[in-house]
Design an enzyme around this catalytic site. Sequence first.
Site, PDB file in Angstrom:
ATOM      1  N   GLU A 121       0.854  -1.178   0.000  1.00 15.77           N
ATOM      2  CA  GLU A 121       0.000   0.000   0.000  1.00 15.77           C
ATOM      3  C   GLU A 121       0.896   1.235   0.000  1.00 15.77           C
ATOM      4  O   GLU A 121       1.880   1.256   0.736  1.00 15.77           O
ATOM      5  CB  GLU A 121      -0.901   0.033   1.223  1.00 15.77           C
ATOM      6  CG  GLU A 121      -1.923   1.153   1.137  1.00 15.77           C
ATOM      7  CD  GLU A 121      -2.891   1.197   2.320  1.00 15.77           C
ATOM      8  OE1 GLU A 121      -2.715   0.457   3.303  1.00 15.77           O
ATOM      9  OE2 GLU A 121      -3.818   2.007   2.245  1.00 15.77           O
ATOM     10  N   GLY A 260       3.055   2.829  10.721  1.00 15.76           N
ATOM     11  CA  GLY A 260       2.781   2.066  11.936  1.00 15.76           C
ATOM     12  C   GLY A 260       2.670   0.578  11.685  1.00 15.76           C
ATOM     13  O   GLY A 260       3.365  -0.226  12.307  1.00 15.76           O
ATOM     14  N   ALA A 261       1.806   0.212  10.755  1.00 17.66           N
ATOM     15  CA  ALA A 261       1.582  -1.195  10.486  1.00 17.66           C
ATOM     16  C   ALA A 261       0.745  -1.321   9.226  1.00 17.66           C
ATOM     17  O   ALA A 261       0.237  -0.326   8.721  1.00 17.66           O
ATOM     18  CB  ALA A 261       0.855  -1.863  11.652  1.00 17.66           C
ATOM     19  N   MET A 262       0.589  -2.554   8.747  1.00 17.29           N
ATOM     20  CA  MET A 262      -0.114  -2.759   7.480  1.00 17.29           C
ATOM     21  C   MET A 262      -0.988  -4.001   7.547  1.00 17.29           C
ATOM     22  O   MET A 262      -0.535  -5.060   7.979  1.00 17.29           O
ATOM     23  CB  MET A 262       0.927  -2.864   6.352  1.00 17.29           C
ATOM     24  CG  MET A 262       0.314  -3.047   4.982  1.00 17.29           C
ATOM     25  SD  MET A 262      -0.751  -1.635   4.529  1.00 17.29           S
ATOM     26  CE  MET A 262      -1.963  -2.491   3.540  1.00 17.29           C
ATOM     27  N   GLU A 263      -2.225  -3.830   7.079  1.00 15.50           N
ATOM     28  CA  GLU A 263      -3.279  -4.830   7.267  1.00 15.50           C
ATOM     29  C   GLU A 263      -3.336  -5.925   6.218  1.00 15.50           C
ATOM     30  O   GLU A 263      -4.407  -6.486   5.970  1.00 15.50           O
ATOM     31  CB  GLU A 263      -4.633  -4.109   7.297  1.00 15.50           C
ATOM     32  CG  GLU A 263      -5.106  -3.505   5.953  1.00 15.50           C
ATOM     33  CD  GLU A 263      -4.782  -2.030   5.745  1.00 15.50           C
ATOM     34  OE1 GLU A 263      -3.826  -1.534   6.385  1.00 15.50           O
ATOM     35  OE2 GLU A 263      -5.468  -1.374   4.944  1.00 15.50           O
ATOM     36  N   HIS A 296      -6.439  -1.838  15.227  1.00 17.46           N
ATOM     37  CA  HIS A 296      -6.668  -1.126  13.963  1.00 17.46           C
ATOM     38  C   HIS A 296      -6.458  -2.070  12.769  1.00 17.46           C
ATOM     39  O   HIS A 296      -7.326  -2.188  11.902  1.00 17.46           O
ATOM     40  CB  HIS A 296      -5.731   0.077  13.884  1.00 17.46           C
ATOM     41  CG  HIS A 296      -5.847   0.871  12.619  1.00 17.46           C
ATOM     42  ND1 HIS A 296      -6.602   2.017  12.543  1.00 17.46           N
ATOM     43  CD2 HIS A 296      -5.318   0.692  11.382  1.00 17.46           C
ATOM     44  CE1 HIS A 296      -6.534   2.498  11.313  1.00 17.46           C
ATOM     45  NE2 HIS A 296      -5.750   1.714  10.591  1.00 17.46           N
ATOM     46  N   GLU A 297      -5.331  -2.744  12.754  1.00 15.49           N
ATOM     47  CA  GLU A 297      -5.040  -3.610  11.610  1.00 15.49           C
ATOM     48  C   GLU A 297      -6.006  -4.789  11.570  1.00 15.49           C
ATOM     49  O   GLU A 297      -6.450  -5.205  10.505  1.00 15.49           O
ATOM     50  CB  GLU A 297      -3.585  -4.096  11.634  1.00 15.49           C
ATOM     51  CG  GLU A 297      -2.525  -2.990  11.744  1.00 15.49           C
ATOM     52  CD  GLU A 297      -2.698  -1.842  10.763  1.00 15.49           C
ATOM     53  OE1 GLU A 297      -3.237  -2.069   9.665  1.00 15.49           O
ATOM     54  OE2 GLU A 297      -2.314  -0.702  11.105  1.00 15.49           O
ATOM     55  N   HIS A 300      -9.304  -3.741  10.111  1.00 12.43           N
ATOM     56  CA  HIS A 300      -9.255  -3.577   8.658  1.00 12.43           C
ATOM     57  C   HIS A 300      -9.717  -4.836   7.928  1.00 12.43           C
ATOM     58  O   HIS A 300     -10.105  -4.766   6.767  1.00 12.43           O
ATOM     59  CB  HIS A 300      -7.825  -3.264   8.207  1.00 12.43           C
ATOM     60  CG  HIS A 300      -7.511  -1.804   8.086  1.00 12.43           C
ATOM     61  ND1 HIS A 300      -8.364  -0.888   7.511  1.00 12.43           N
ATOM     62  CD2 HIS A 300      -6.403  -1.095   8.440  1.00 12.43           C
ATOM     63  CE1 HIS A 300      -7.798   0.321   7.521  1.00 12.43           C
ATOM     64  NE2 HIS A 300      -6.613   0.227   8.091  1.00 12.43           N
ATOM     65  N   GLU A 319      -9.891   4.090   6.175  1.00 11.04           N
ATOM     66  CA  GLU A 319      -9.057   4.575   7.283  1.00 11.04           C
ATOM     67  C   GLU A 319      -9.866   5.347   8.333  1.00 11.04           C
ATOM     68  O   GLU A 319      -9.717   5.125   9.530  1.00 11.04           O
ATOM     69  CB  GLU A 319      -7.884   5.400   6.760  1.00 11.04           C
ATOM     70  CG  GLU A 319      -6.866   4.596   5.930  1.00 11.04           C
ATOM     71  CD  GLU A 319      -6.296   3.390   6.661  1.00 11.04           C
ATOM     72  OE1 GLU A 319      -6.433   3.287   7.892  1.00 11.04           O
ATOM     73  OE2 GLU A 319      -5.705   2.525   5.979  1.00 11.04           O
TER      74      GLU A 319
END
Length: 869
Positions: A121, A260-263, A296-297, A300, A319
Amino acid sequence: MSVQAKRRADYQPPAFSIATVDLHITLHPTETKVVSTLAIARNGAHNAPLVLDGDGLELNAIAVNGEALSEEFYTLGDNTLSINSELDTFELVITTTIAPEHNKALEGLYLSGGAYCTQCEAEGFRRITYFMDRPDVLSVYTVTVVADKSIPMLLANGNPVDKGDIGASSHFVKWHDPHPKPCYLFALVAGDFDLLTDSYTTSSGKEVALELYVDKGKKSQGVFALESLKRAMKWDEDVFGLEYDLDIYMIVAVDFFNMGAMENKGLNVFNSKFVLADQESATDDDFFNVESVIAHEYFHNWTGNRVTCRDWFQLSLKEGLTVFRDQQFSADMTSALSNRIKHVRVMREHQFAEDASAMSHPIRPEEVIEMNNFYTVTVYDKGAEVIRMFHTLLGPDGFRRGMDEYFKRHDGQAVTCDDFISAMQSATDLDLTQFARWYSQSGTPVISVEHKIQNDDNDDVIHTFTLSQHTPATSDQSEKESLYIPVNIEIIDDEGNTYTDNESMIQNGMVILNAPSMSFTVNAENASLTPVVLGNFSAPAKVENPLDTASLLTIFKYAKDPFNRWDAMQTLYDRCIKQIEDAPGCAISNDIWEGIKQAIAQEQSNLELLGECLVTPSFETLCQSRSNINVSALSKARKAFCDQFAQALEQELLQVFNNIDAASYSYTQDAVNQRRCKNVVLAHLARLPQHEGAIVAQFDAADNMTDTLGALRSAQHCNSATFDTLMARFEATWNHDPLVLDKWFALHATQNRDDIFATITMLCEHPQFAMSNPNRVRSVIGSFAFYNSERFHALDGSGYKFVTDYLLKLDAVNPQVAARIVTPLTQWQGFANEHQVLMKQQLGRLLNHKGLSKDVFEKVSKSLAYDKH
Ligand code: TRP
Ligand code: ZN
């Protein structure tokens, strides 16, 4: 520089679809082979070529239906590969080579401390293979990862379906993800990790294997993240009825990561900062952030993955909604009030600033040059505020009905914000047409409150309250329309009685402000009424409510909404600082200190609210209620206020401090509130030399990072020898752990000292520092640019120049991170002319730099162009 903006209005559906993607990836640091087999189908009747995106790829071979494609049937452009085929369906096989070891931008496939990982992403998949790199092309992926046996763990999305050896030295694992997904959710990780395993049984009885991969030796620091994941899975079932949909859920923590991070579907990749936590090395805030990013992830998976975005202009669809969901989760896990305050601070410090700058954009942007630049506080946090307003207007049940409808209509699709709004519309009688303007209009609305008092014929006192709204023009839009604004409101008198309005416009403590202005009247015998406006920050707006000190203290004493009570104190402090700015050296009057003393006394037993109320507004927040800012004058005024605060309230502060006993560490809400309050108070006391001993004592005695760091932060106000000694001790203890050392880097970089550049230069030469690691760069350079306001804004221009010099080097390594750190330099609008001239000089240097990335170009060119208006 020739860069082309993309416009939301130009959206065209894809000319082809790709039902299946079969990837065969043989890993090698400089020669990774990617063989991609695509099932292509023409959408409708047309004869346009198939245009694939690609970036930095070496093309080795192309075959259509099993036969090598001769050159006349394809065109290789700078960033595209066009295939001319008359076939309506065909199998396309593309072979490319890439060099993950040379990838320092951390997009696509790269090496993070020896482990292969991907970040696709928004548009990173095109750096792995030629593809239709857009979120509305959904495919079923099968991925075979091949690597040397020295790399034992080979991961990709979905479920493992096969594995085995290839010759003596290589092995492979094959993965299949049954859920069609856009390529930005593709992920691959390969390395040697420590593995934590667990399992979760969903509410319908399905068992899911949970796997958390961390750097060797860090296993015990992963336990909290795994527990957080289970809490998030349970919460999403309880609150939204949403269950996980694969047999396995994997999370990998890596040290080199842009955000931060990725889903990624079934295989989240995290910045290790948002996974690793234990009592010794992580603060309460770190624990909080780990739990919230993990959630959060995970969230998603439904809001982002099962229902994804049609195009990147719709980013807030996933988001904004997912941030709102993680905020609700955090509020349920910890405390609603401190969460609300935390998020409002982000809005006021960062989002309002963005909206006042040349980067102002609606939560659904209209025009984008580099998509990475639109992962913004506007799209994320203001986006979440807009979702929160749906929730406020529809109520929890209505909101849930709307969400159910959203999934019923759009599961498995790539959709738009309008689709979300219309699903919500189906769940309410309210007409959401005007409300939808929040998606198209940028800028921070200002709600003004007017209060008029008259006597009527019977000599009753009639109070007329008028609320009006106005959104100032922004860089991207000159004309603004009225928004549909839910405004939580209370009318109280100076004994705390509440009043209703004659017109019943206040319903359930809320009025709807949907016109330029509205009025209502209140009858009261008591002539002094106070309007308490925007409770719980019910809309992302500023409020101008001309209240005197007595009214602010009345709100603190009697308002029902604790958010308003906190906010009243913030306004009071802001006023005091303004007073000192206007008359440097003046003393704040005693009745204000008496009022604050009473407030402290009233909240002795509510350490959560007390702690928050004793925090004085940050420099960044103060900037949002000022213009033409002289940084040194404002900083001096803020400091003078804090010094007076400590002197005037010393006894009260000490009493609060001494009443909080140091129980042994646990991460529970009560304990967090205690530590928070204690450390806020300590930072005030630190301004009085007689309390230096308390700081050193806390540093010596601390059994957890929250108190250690609290002591260090306080020591920033002490004499420099004390600070330096404690910092040296901290470094000696934590030198081995760069994530912890980041806190130390940030403390050094935010010191207001004459030798600040020598310090920062030394930090950049520290053995643990590397320009290639975004966490380090953010800790040192980011902290300086965002939070060392006095030195960054020094009127000799040295701060601006220092950051610019650094950015020129960083941009060649990692443009995405460079473009984030350039933000403070581009936000010159609020500052006095002397600052502006110097800031623009440096922006000019950046703009003239040969080979500047389009990331930095977009922000810098917009910032400089705004000037010409
Ligand atoms: N989608 C991710 C999230 O919000 C964030 C993200 C977007 C990201 N682009 C990224 C993360 C690039 C790392 C790198 O959770
Ligand atoms: Zn997200």
